[in-house]
Design a protein around this motif. Structure first.
Motif, PDB file in Angstrom:
ATOM      1  N   SER A   1     -20.869  12.516 -54.758  1.00 60.92           N
ATOM      2  CA  SER A   1     -19.615  11.821 -54.447  1.00 60.92           C
ATOM      3  C   SER A   1     -19.864  10.318 -54.517  1.00 60.92           C
ATOM      4  O   SER A   1     -20.817   9.816 -53.909  1.00 60.92           O
ATOM      5  CB  SER A   1     -19.152  12.219 -53.040  1.00 60.92           C
ATOM      6  N   ASP A   2     -19.024   9.600 -55.252  1.00 64.03           N
ATOM      7  CA  ASP A   2     -19.252   8.157 -55.455  1.00 64.03           C
ATOM      8  C   ASP A   2     -19.276   7.401 -54.132  1.00 64.03           C
ATOM      9  O   ASP A   2     -20.137   6.563 -53.899  1.00 64.03           O
ATOM     10  CB  ASP A   2     -18.158   7.584 -56.357  1.00 64.03           C
ATOM     11  N   GLU A   3     -18.307   7.699 -53.274  1.00 64.14           N
ATOM     12  CA  GLU A   3     -18.200   6.946 -52.018  1.00 64.14           C
ATOM     13  C   GLU A   3     -19.408   7.209 -51.119  1.00 64.14           C
ATOM     14  O   GLU A   3     -19.871   6.303 -50.418  1.00 64.14           O
ATOM     15  CB  GLU A   3     -16.910   7.319 -51.279  1.00 64.14           C
ATOM     16  N   LEU A   4     -19.904   8.442 -51.132  1.00 59.50           N
ATOM     17  CA  LEU A   4     -21.060   8.750 -50.286  1.00 59.50           C
ATOM     18  C   LEU A   4     -22.344   8.206 -50.904  1.00 59.50           C
ATOM     19  O   LEU A   4     -23.274   7.821 -50.187  1.00 59.50           O
ATOM     20  CB  LEU A   4     -21.158  10.259 -50.028  1.00 59.50           C
ATOM     21  N   ALA A   5     -22.404   8.154 -52.239  1.00 60.95           N
ATOM     22  CA  ALA A   5     -23.548   7.506 -52.889  1.00 60.95           C
ATOM     23  C   ALA A   5     -23.637   6.045 -52.458  1.00 60.95           C
ATOM     24  O   ALA A   5     -24.716   5.536 -52.142  1.00 60.95           O
ATOM     25  CB  ALA A   5     -23.421   7.606 -54.409  1.00 60.95           C
ATOM     26  N   GLN A   6     -22.495   5.375 -52.418  1.00 59.87           N
ATOM     27  CA  GLN A   6     -22.481   3.978 -51.961  1.00 59.87           C
ATOM     28  C   GLN A   6     -22.890   3.895 -50.495  1.00 59.87           C
ATOM     29  O   GLN A   6     -23.675   3.036 -50.098  1.00 59.87           O
ATOM     30  CB  GLN A   6     -21.084   3.384 -52.134  1.00 59.87           C
TER      31      GLN A   6
ATOM     32  N   TYR B   1     -31.211   3.656 -56.874  1.00 60.44           N
ATOM     33  CA  TYR B   1     -30.858   2.931 -55.657  1.00 60.44           C
ATOM     34  C   TYR B   1     -29.676   1.995 -55.939  1.00 60.44           C
ATOM     35  O   TYR B   1     -29.661   1.307 -56.958  1.00 60.44           O
ATOM     36  CB  TYR B   1     -32.044   2.101 -55.160  1.00 60.44           C
ATOM     37  N   ASP B   2     -28.709   1.968 -55.023  1.00 63.10           N
ATOM     38  CA  ASP B   2     -27.634   0.977 -55.113  1.00 63.10           C
ATOM     39  C   ASP B   2     -28.233  -0.351 -54.657  1.00 63.10           C
ATOM     40  O   ASP B   2     -28.606  -0.508 -53.490  1.00 63.10           O
ATOM     41  CB  ASP B   2     -26.447   1.359 -54.226  1.00 63.10           C
ATOM     42  N   LEU B   3     -28.342  -1.285 -55.590  1.00 67.90           N
ATOM     43  CA  LEU B   3     -29.040  -2.540 -55.303  1.00 67.90           C
ATOM     44  C   LEU B   3     -28.299  -3.385 -54.270  1.00 67.90           C
ATOM     45  O   LEU B   3     -28.863  -4.332 -53.721  1.00 67.90           O
ATOM     46  CB  LEU B   3     -29.232  -3.336 -56.597  1.00 67.90           C
ATOM     47  N   HIS B   4     -27.042  -3.055 -54.018  1.00 62.34           N
ATOM     48  CA  HIS B   4     -26.257  -3.868 -53.091  1.00 62.34           C
ATOM     49  C   HIS B   4     -26.361  -3.379 -51.648  1.00 62.34           C
ATOM     50  O   HIS B   4     -25.902  -4.048 -50.737  1.00 62.34           O
ATOM     51  CB  HIS B   4     -24.786  -3.878 -53.519  1.00 62.34           C
ATOM     52  N   THR B   5     -26.946  -2.198 -51.455  1.00 56.74           N
ATOM     53  CA  THR B   5     -27.004  -1.640 -50.104  1.00 56.74           C
ATOM     54  C   THR B   5     -28.070  -2.369 -49.285  1.00 56.74           C
ATOM     55  O   THR B   5     -29.235  -2.419 -49.679  1.00 56.74           O
ATOM     56  CB  THR B   5     -27.362  -0.145 -50.159  1.00 56.74           C
ATOM     57  N   PRO B   6     -27.695  -2.930 -48.136  1.00 58.62           N
ATOM     58  CA  PRO B   6     -28.698  -3.595 -47.299  1.00 58.62           C
ATOM     59  C   PRO B   6     -29.443  -2.560 -46.466  1.00 58.62           C
ATOM     60  O   PRO B   6     -29.088  -2.273 -45.331  1.00 58.62           O
ATOM     61  CB  PRO B   6     -27.840  -4.510 -46.421  1.00 58.62           C
TER      62      PRO B   6
ATOM     63  N   ALA C   1     -17.106  -4.136 -56.984  1.00 54.91           N
ATOM     64  CA  ALA C   1     -17.774  -5.290 -57.579  1.00 54.91           C
ATOM     65  C   ALA C   1     -18.262  -6.249 -56.510  1.00 54.91           C
ATOM     66  O   ALA C   1     -17.703  -6.314 -55.412  1.00 54.91           O
ATOM     67  CB  ALA C   1     -16.811  -6.024 -58.508  1.00 54.91           C
ATOM     68  N   PHE C   2     -19.293  -6.977 -56.888  1.00 52.35           N
ATOM     69  CA  PHE C   2     -19.826  -8.036 -56.053  1.00 52.35           C
ATOM     70  C   PHE C   2     -19.786  -9.323 -56.870  1.00 52.35           C
ATOM     71  O   PHE C   2     -19.757  -9.288 -58.091  1.00 52.35           O
ATOM     72  CB  PHE C   2     -21.260  -7.719 -55.637  1.00 52.35           C
TER      73      PHE C   2
ATOM     74  N   ALA D   1     -20.381  -8.676 -60.704  1.00 54.07           N
ATOM     75  CA  ALA D   1     -21.407  -7.637 -60.850  1.00 54.07           C
ATOM     76  C   ALA D   1     -20.821  -6.330 -60.330  1.00 54.07           C
ATOM     77  O   ALA D   1     -20.603  -6.174 -59.130  1.00 54.07           O
ATOM     78  CB  ALA D   1     -22.655  -8.021 -60.059  1.00 54.07           C
ATOM     79  N   PHE D   2     -20.526  -5.423 -61.235  1.00 57.15           N
ATOM     80  CA  PHE D   2     -19.924  -4.159 -60.814  1.00 57.15           C
ATOM     81  C   PHE D   2     -20.918  -3.318 -60.037  1.00 57.15           C
ATOM     82  O   PHE D   2     -22.117  -3.319 -60.333  1.00 57.15           O
ATOM     83  CB  PHE D   2     -19.424  -3.366 -62.014  1.00 57.15           C
ATOM     84  N   ASP D   3     -20.406  -2.572 -59.054  1.00 50.87           N
ATOM     85  CA  ASP D   3     -21.220  -1.581 -58.353  1.00 50.87           C
ATOM     86  C   ASP D   3     -21.234  -0.326 -59.225  1.00 50.87           C
ATOM     87  O   ASP D   3     -20.178   0.210 -59.561  1.00 50.87           O
ATOM     88  CB  ASP D   3     -20.617  -1.280 -56.975  1.00 50.87           C
ATOM     89  N   GLU D   4     -22.423   0.127 -59.573  1.00 52.95           N
ATOM     90  CA  GLU D   4     -22.488   1.189 -60.583  1.00 52.95           C
ATOM     91  C   GLU D   4     -22.014   2.545 -60.068  1.00 52.95           C
ATOM     92  O   GLU D   4     -21.834   3.475 -60.840  1.00 52.95           O
ATOM     93  CB  GLU D   4     -23.898   1.305 -61.159  1.00 52.95           C
TER      94      GLU D   4
END
Lengths: 216, 215
Positions: free
Chosen positions: A99-104, A148-153, B109-110, B149-152
């Motif tokens: 699921s995209d939202e849960l992956a994020q 890995y989602d690079l944006h996840t802290p 996106a970021f 930068a899109f969130d993939e």
């Protein structure tokens, strides 16, 4: 003092790869002395309030495909539950991240894993409450290769050695008012009876429940 | 009765980047025939109850104010509203909300810091999107270049407009889904003049109506 309640979502009748019965006894031995446990594979109809009746959700679910029709609403319930302050710990299994939202929310997507192998797990910060009392350890496990989602802290408390170097193998991530955790090891009974893994598992659960130190 | 809420911050005595002054007027004009737009400045108190009757949540906070006001409860309200079927329209400064990653997941996106303002040539893509009808033509608009930068892991993201910048093309408007909700986002709208021309107004209106299931 009232015992805290943990909901364990797992596969009981659809048992292709990671059936609950492989680890249920070990999980009970580990957690039941301290917490009230409820096991279910029918979380699809729980709704947000159903999750909120527990202090922590452990999500050990793989046979996501048999719930395909209800998965969008399960996703919404879990996102809402965590955003509003819920806590969800996902050991080893990865189906939720289809699921995209849960992956994020958890901060990764599953790519694949090679055949089981000896994996060295290392501890980047021994003072972190999730690894209290632990030293580096090895397990015969599935080495999850994750995107890995690079944006996840993420607050990484465990790493694993791979041919490409060390990568995150256990972490917490804040989401809204809530908290998620993912842990790579947890394939089978052998892992669940390993003393280091048991200590780690208890530490993660305790930390998520605010017992002896808050993450982040 | 239909209603939209615009999150924004007014500039009064102290100068702030991207105040909602003037943007509020433009947004009310753009959606004049669709719904009234309530400007919400005290969004640090935003709740899911406040959003429950909202047809469209429009985000254009001043970045510095967002950093002061945003808290886990606000994030929770926006996430919960959207995932359960809400409609969100992000304007230029909405991407500054992604200092909290949950908002980056939501907008798909970021963004880093913007480049200099200049004339940008906005061009519709061939996305075949409901928003892109025959009236959506290329247009030129002075605006801040904002790298995206899109969130993939975003769901069903489609780029509607982009513009050339050096050797690359920069996305300028896109849509995605979040749970049962629909999200539309554009880097247009850094200042009121960017919302003055009929092409950007038309695009923003169609994006908002699409998100609100009113297109």
């Amino acid at each position: 003092m009232e015992r805290k309640k943990i909901l364990i979502c797992a596969d009981m009748t659809k048992t292709d790869w990671h059936p609950l019965h492989h680890v249920k006894g070990a999980m009970e031995n580990l957690l039941a002395p301290f917490y009230d446990l409820t096991f279910t594979e029918h979380f699809e109809s729980l709704g947000v309030a159903g999750y909120q009746a527990f202090d922590l959700v452990i999500f050990r679910v793989e046979n996501y495909m048999d719930k395909e029709g209800t998965w969008p609403s399960i996703t919404n319930d879990i996102v809402t539950y965590v955003a509003e302050g819920g806590r969800i710990f996902m050991p080893h299994l990865v189906a939720a991240t289809f699921s995209d939202e849960l992956a994020q929310m958890f901060g990764f997507r599953f790519r694949m894993h090679p055949p089981m192998e000896e994996i060295r797990f290392t501890i980047p910060d021994p003072s972190h409450p999730a690894v209290r009392g632990l030293q580096n350890f090895s397990l015969f496990e599935e080495r999850m290769q994750l995107i890995y989602d690079l944006h996840t802290p993420r607050e990484v408390f465990l790493e694993m050695e791979t041919p490409a170097g060390k990568v995150p193998a256990g972490w917490f991530a804040r989401f809204g008012q809530g908290l998620t955790a993912y842990l790579v090891p947890g394939h089978d009974h052998q892992t669940y009876t390993d003393p280091s893994y048991q200590q780690l598992f208890l530490n993660i659960v305790g930390t998520m429940l605010g017992e002896g130190g808050e993450p982040l | 009765m239909r209603q939209a809420i615009l999150l924004g911050d007014y500039e009064e005595h102290k100068q702030i980047p991207h105040p909602v002054n003037g943007i509020d007027v433009s947004i009310r004009e753009i959606f004049e025939s669709d719904f009234p737009v309530e400007i919400m400045e005290d969004y640090q108190h935003l709740t899911i109850e406040k959003l429950s009757g909202c047809n469209l949540l429009i985000c254009s906070p001043a970045p510095t104010r967002w950093q002061e006001k945003a808290n886990p409860s606000v994030l929770s309200a926006i996430l919960t509203y959207t995932v359960n079927g809400g409609a969100v329209l992000g304007l230029h400064s909405a991407l500054s909300m992604t200092v909290h990653p949950e908002m980056g997941y939501l907008f798909g996106a970021f963004s880093g810091s913007h480049g200099p303002a200049g004339l940008l040539d906005y061009t519709p893509t061939k996305a075949g999107h409901l928003i892109l009808d025959r009236g959506c033509a290329p247009f030129t608009q002075e605006e801040e270049m904002l790298p995206v930068a899109f969130d993939e892991f975003s769901k069903n993201r489609q780029i509607l407009y982009d513009y050339p910048y050096g050797e690359t093309r920069i996305p300028a408007a896109w849509t995605l889904e979040y749970g049962f909700g629909k999200v539309a986002c554009t880097t247009l709208g850094s200042h009121p003049a960017a919302l003055a021309n009929s092409s950007s107004r038309r695009l923003i209106r169609r994006m908002g109506l699409w998100a609100a299931d009113l297109l």
